[in-house]
Enzyme design. Structure first.
Site, PDB file in Angstrom:
ATOM      1  CD  GLN A 105      -3.286  -0.084   0.651  1.00  0.00           C
ATOM      2  OE1 GLN A 105      -3.645  -1.102   1.165  1.00  0.00           O
ATOM      3  NE2 GLN A 105      -3.840   0.374  -0.456  1.00  0.00           N
ATOM      4  CB  THR A 127      -0.793  -5.704   8.158  1.00  0.00           C
ATOM      5  OG1 THR A 127       0.025  -5.168   9.201  1.00  0.00           O
ATOM      6  CG2 THR A 127      -0.549  -7.199   8.123  1.00  0.00           C
ATOM      7  CG  HIS A 128      -3.641  -3.113   3.885  1.00  0.00           C
ATOM      8  ND1 HIS A 128      -4.101  -1.819   3.760  1.00  0.00           N
ATOM      9  CD2 HIS A 128      -4.114  -3.562   5.077  1.00  0.00           C
ATOM     10  CE1 HIS A 128      -4.821  -1.503   4.830  1.00  0.00           C
ATOM     11  NE2 HIS A 128      -4.841  -2.540   5.634  1.00  0.00           N
ATOM     12  CG  LEU A 129       2.501  -7.030   2.999  1.00  0.00           C
ATOM     13  CD1 LEU A 129       3.137  -7.744   4.159  1.00  0.00           C
ATOM     14  CD2 LEU A 129       3.558  -6.445   2.086  1.00  0.00           C
TER      15      LEU A 129
END
Lengths: 420, 592
Positions: free
Chosen positions: B347, B518-520
């Protein structure tokens, strides 16, 4: 051959019971009455009504009715025996008469007297046919070899002959006799409460010998580090503020607008009342709501009292997030402490315990959330617990005696010795 | 040698959001399901009691709820010619661990992606021409449309009780909502959360600048709610401990509050916690999964056979397990070929802190909730003309006051000494009058040929398996996008009346040490073409048809929104395909 004749007998009994209770059939089409089933299924339902599994099954062990669970009494622990059909260690080799005598008369296989941890003084209200139906059901469960030493009481209570005296004082043998002046529903409720469901075992105060104080029938009693609440219709400490439907919802789902079942009642809901038919929980509710409370008048403590000010501040900081500034909580999620008869109970043991230890409500199919209350024992000192409870017991129209720091301290000390 | 357990119908790897959704759907179908979870069992009232949970040191600073890098970590490099090094502490993202997964410690943002996000390549090429996109950009269409996913968005929103204001109800633009959102079939289950002062001030400033602010859709509820499973949730109390923390107030949607209490009552469901799946096993053809091998807390290996395997771990662990199991050709950035590891994205986050005159402004910043906020969507996706700007992508910007926990909220205006009496005074002076957006600028991260996942050639985990290697950087396109959005955001904060601003842009190189989100995403992406995707539109592996891979690993690139709602919707979408298509006729649902 032996088995077959028994089944015939039970089938006949079913017809008899059906005739007796036929008029109770208020159920709509599709809503079945398990009391009209054949012996094994009826016995299964009666074992739920009687909550046999609560004592005779060790939870999480996956050996239904194999016994071995210690039952706590004020005189010491009694271990529930194995009632699977195992020939050697269960009841497989018992005759029907022996089984009936044990369940309804408190007399063991060899003529010895049973301790009333086995609620034969309630089960006596059932008919022989009911009890043999339970036997027919128990004959179908897996036989488990599990020798149990039942009598683990200390001297002198370990002398069973002393029970003859007890029986003379407290045991009244005999089937339930319907009161013709009351409705069929009321009578069904009275039979369930006093008979198989044995509510008085926990909710009726006991004498120093462990017999029922009949003058205080179902008015609440100390139990295993809790206080079983008053379940008469008393407005302040009993069911007076609940409708019949709310009592029934509590029994069926473990939750209602005001409160949630926790502690020993959570287990009773899980194993027994949540599995009862809607008609039966409503009958129980109807009967309990008909019992007058003693309606002792109480005066609320002044809001300006030091305990109330301190307790109110703690309530705002620690309790209001869930239970609300108005004390009303969230419907069937966070109990309403403002309307809780348990919070107002004369014996505050349960509420002190809940604050000190926390509590988990019961999960049922209808109310699976099972919300919990955290323990505040580490955060609040005895006087703080006392003050916040005094505040709850005397706010929003509540009026109940103040909780003392000493009461909290004593319960804290005794809870420290309990593993549950 | 692993010992073999009795066979199950379904084995689920990872019991977070998607594992819980799938377990519940497939047990409803009557299947015998086991879920295997690497971390511990987590139960809301006993694991995060509200009497103890508000502990910033324990959960935020010391990472109580997360995976320990000693247990498993990643290596990272920015460019192909660099030597990747192992991460020994978490920074840019927080790999979850335990039952509930990221659903335990998330903030609860419940965004739908834009309709154009699902057909991104086609849309941008049509509007700007193929040459407008950077040469190394590898964005793709998803193989699914917004309209197809809408009913599943709706299901996940109602599962969670989502609080929000509809902006587009069946095509009709609604006042007060996000006018850019795709059409929704019905309103949010619960009304938007009431907003604190800094949010209403942000909305006012945004409105005066010509934007259309709206409340951020939230998984922290404005009011009591009973979800379709009969589970009850309570209103958020604005305690300000949401992200990094578990909520035991039953206010934040999580597997614990919306699914698990129902799931654990089912006789055909089993969970095994503290057990790490190390391999998906296949038969000799390599085209059929036979189950999984896992290692329990005693270090014993077990084989769990199953007819159907659901891989529902965190996105990067999905890619890692595929590679460790030899399923799907690994992606090669030199040739651009291979299925697993491609289109890895994150992100593009930045923020602007605003310092206000303390005699005029008191924001009570400790009144917080994970996804409460007022946002604008004018600069998201392709909601604005990128033609003159020279970049693609975008994001929402907004004032999202998630709380002002003491350790992380000690903010001072630019120019303040870093220690001593002047620093202390500045902390005191500014605590109540600082606007510190929880997210601020939440930008997209598009896919590139040389940003990908593969197995590290050098570093190994405790089982002797290669670590996952991340090759990731901030490209010019994302840096330009971020600069543009951050400046637009700063204008609004300034218009609120800030006396000074602390503006931080996101720039290259990609920095693993400071938290972004934590938007992988990506690595096991979905698509219509088996050459450029690892799973088909139903999240079914192209290589092994009895394996479905759930989660943000399926995103071909990342949009300018938080991913959870799309992750949840895709899980329901895949569950529907399994229940109504796959179980009737097991095999590939799309011909390769």
């Amino acid at each position: 051959m032996h088995k077959r004749s028994k089944l015939h007998l039970a089938a006949g009994a079913t017809a008899l019971i059906a005739a007796l209770f036929g008029e109770l059939g208020t159920a709509s089409a599709g809503d079945v009455d398990p009391m009209n089933f054949s012996a094994v299924d009826r016995g299964r339902y009666l074992s739920i009504l009687s909550d046999c599994a609560s004592c005779h099954t060790v939870r999480q062990k996956n050996q239904p009715f194999a016994g071995g669970r210690p039952i706590e009494t004020p005189f010491g622990s009694i271990v529930a025996p194995n009632i699977t059909p195992d020939l050697e260690t269960g009841i497989g080799s018992w005759t029907d008469d022996q089984f009936d005598n044990a369940v309804r008369k408190g007399v063991g296989r060899n003529g010895e007297r049973l301790y009333p941890a086995m609620p034969f003084n309630a089960y006596t209200k059932m008919s022989r046919e009911d009890v043999l139906a339970i036997r027919a059901y128990l004959n179908t469960v897996t036989a488990v070899y599990n020798p149990v030493v039942a009598n683990t009481l200390p001297f002198p209570f370990n002398i069973r002959t002393s029970m003859r005296v007890w029986d003379g004082l407290y045991f009244k043998e005999g089937e339930y006799v319907a009161d013709p002046s009351k409705s069929a529903e009321w009578n069904r409720g009275a039979f369930l409460v006093d008979g198989p469901a044995h509510c008085g075992a926990c909710h009726t105060p006991k004498s120093f010998l462990g017999g029922d104080k009949t003058a205080q029938y179902l008015q609440g009693s100390p139990l295993q580090g809790w206080s079983a609440p008053n379940i008469t219709n008393d407005a302040r400490t009993g069911l007076g503020g609940w409708s019949v439907e709310e009592v029934a919802a509590y029994l069926k789902t473990g939750h209602n607008r005001v409160t949630a079942a926790t502690g020993p009642m959570a287990e009773a809901v899980d194993l027994s009342t949540s599995k009862m038919t809607d008609d039966d929980v409503k009958a129980i509710a109807t009967y309990l709501k008909s019992l007058p409370g003693d309606e002792k008048p109480q005066t609320a403590m002044a809001a300006s009292a030091a305990e109330m000010t301190a307790g109110g501040a703690i309530y705002r900081d620690q309790c209001s997030a869930c239970h609300g500034f108005d004390g009303k909580g969230v419907d069937r999620l966070f109990p309403s402490v403002a309307n809780s008869s348990m919070a107002r109970a004369d014996d505050p043991t349960s509420v002190i315990r809940i604050v000190l230890r926390g509590a988990r409500s019961v999960a049922t199919d209808k109310e699976p959330t099972a919300p919990g209350m955290p323990s505040y024992g580490g955060q609040l000192k005895d006087d703080q617990v006392a003050n916040v409870l005094t505040y709850i017991r005397n706010s929003w129209g509540n009026a109940s005696p103040a909780v003392s720091s000493g009461e909290v301290g004593r319960l804290r000390a005794s809870l420290a010795k309990r593993s549950d | 040698m692993a010992r073999i357990l009795p066979k199950k119908d379904v084995v689920i790897i990872g019991l977070g959001w998607t594992g819980s959704v799938m377990a519940n759907e497939l047990t409803d179908e009557g299947l015998d399901v086991i879920a295997i979870e690497r971390g511990p069992w987590r139960d809301a009232p006993t694991d995060f009691p509200p009497s103890q949970m508000q502990d910033e040191l324990r959960y935020r600073i010391r990472h109580e709820l997360f995976l320990r890098p000693d247990q498993l970590t990643f290596t990272l490099r920015n460019k192909l010619d660099q030597q990747a090094l192992p991460m020994r502490d978490w920074g840019a993202f927080m790999p979850p661990n335990g039952v509930g997964g990221g659903g335990v410690h998330w903030n609860g943002e419940m965004w739908r992606f834009l309709p154009s996000d699902f057909v991104l390549k086609t849309h941008l090429t049509q509007r700007y021409g193929a040459d407008f996109l950077p040469g190394d950009m590898t964005i793709q269409d998803w193989g699914i449309t917004y309209d197809e996913l809408e009913p599943y968005y709706d299901r996940f929103e109602y599962l969670c009780g989502t609080s929000g204001t509809a902006g587009n109800l069946r095509g009709q633009i609604m006042e007060g909502g996000n006018p850019f959102e795709g059409p929704r079939s019905r309103d949010y289950p619960t009304k938007a959360q009431p907003q604190p002062f800094s949010h209403t001030l942000f909305a006012k400033a945004a409105r005066e600048l010509g934007y259309k602010p709206f409340p951020q859709p939230s998984g922290n509820l404005s009011t009591a709610y009973t979800n379709p499973h009969g589970l009850r949730m309570g209103p958020c109390t604005y305690c300000g401990f949401c992200e990094w923390f578990g909520c035991s107030n039953y206010s934040k949607a999580s597997p614990q509050t919306t699914i698990l209490p129902v799931l654990v009552r089912k006789d055909n469901f089993t969970a095994r916690d503290n057990s790490e799946v190390v391999k998906i096993n296949t038969d000799r053809s390599g085209k059929h999964a036979t189950g999984v091998t896992f290692v329990d807390s005693s270090g014993e290996a077990w084989e769990q056979p199953a007819d159907l395997v659901i891989l529902s771990a965190f996105s990067m662990f999905n890619a890692q397990l595929m590679l460790h199991s030899g399923i799907g050709q690994p992606y090669d950035p030199k040739t651009g070929e291979g299925r697993v590891g491609r289109n890895f994205t994150h992100q593009t986050i930045s923020s602007v802190n605003g310092f206000f005159d303390k005699s005029k402004f008191n924001f009570n910043p400790f009144i917080g909730s994970g996804s409460i906020g007022m946002c604008i969507d004018e600069f998201n996706g392709d909601n604005f003309d990128h033609g003159p700007l020279g970049f693609v992508g975008g994001g929402y910007v907004g004032q999202v006051q998630t709380g002002a926990r003491p350790i992380e909220s000690a903010l001072t205006p630019p120019g303040t000494p870093k220690w001593g009496a002047a620093w202390k005074t500045a902390i005191k002076d500014n605590y109540l009058s600082t606007v510190k957006p929880g997210t601020g600028v939440h930008g997209s991260f598009y896919a590139y040929r040389d940003i990908y996942l593969d197995l590290d050639p050098l570093y190994k985990d405790r089982f002797g398996r290669p670590l996952m290697r991340m090759t990731i950087d901030i490209k010019d396109n994302e840096a330009k996008q971020n600069r543009y959005l951050t400046d637009k955001f700063a204008e609004i904060i300034k218009a609120m009346g800030a006396t000074s601003l602390a503006k931080t842009y996101r720039t290259a190189p990609y920095d693993a040490t400071t938290y972004q989100t934590t938007h992988l995403n990506g690595g096991v992406i979905m698509g219509a073409d088996p050459k450029t995707s690892a799973v088909n539109r139903y999240l079914q592996s192209w290589d092994v048809s009895n394996l479905f891979v759930l989660g943000a690993s399926a995103f071909p690139q990342n949009a300018g929104y938080n991913p959870t709602l799309t992750v949840g919707a895709l899980a329901y979408w895949a569950a529907d395909a399994i229940r109504n298509q796959y179980l009737k006729k097991p095999g590939p649902l799309v011909d390769a």
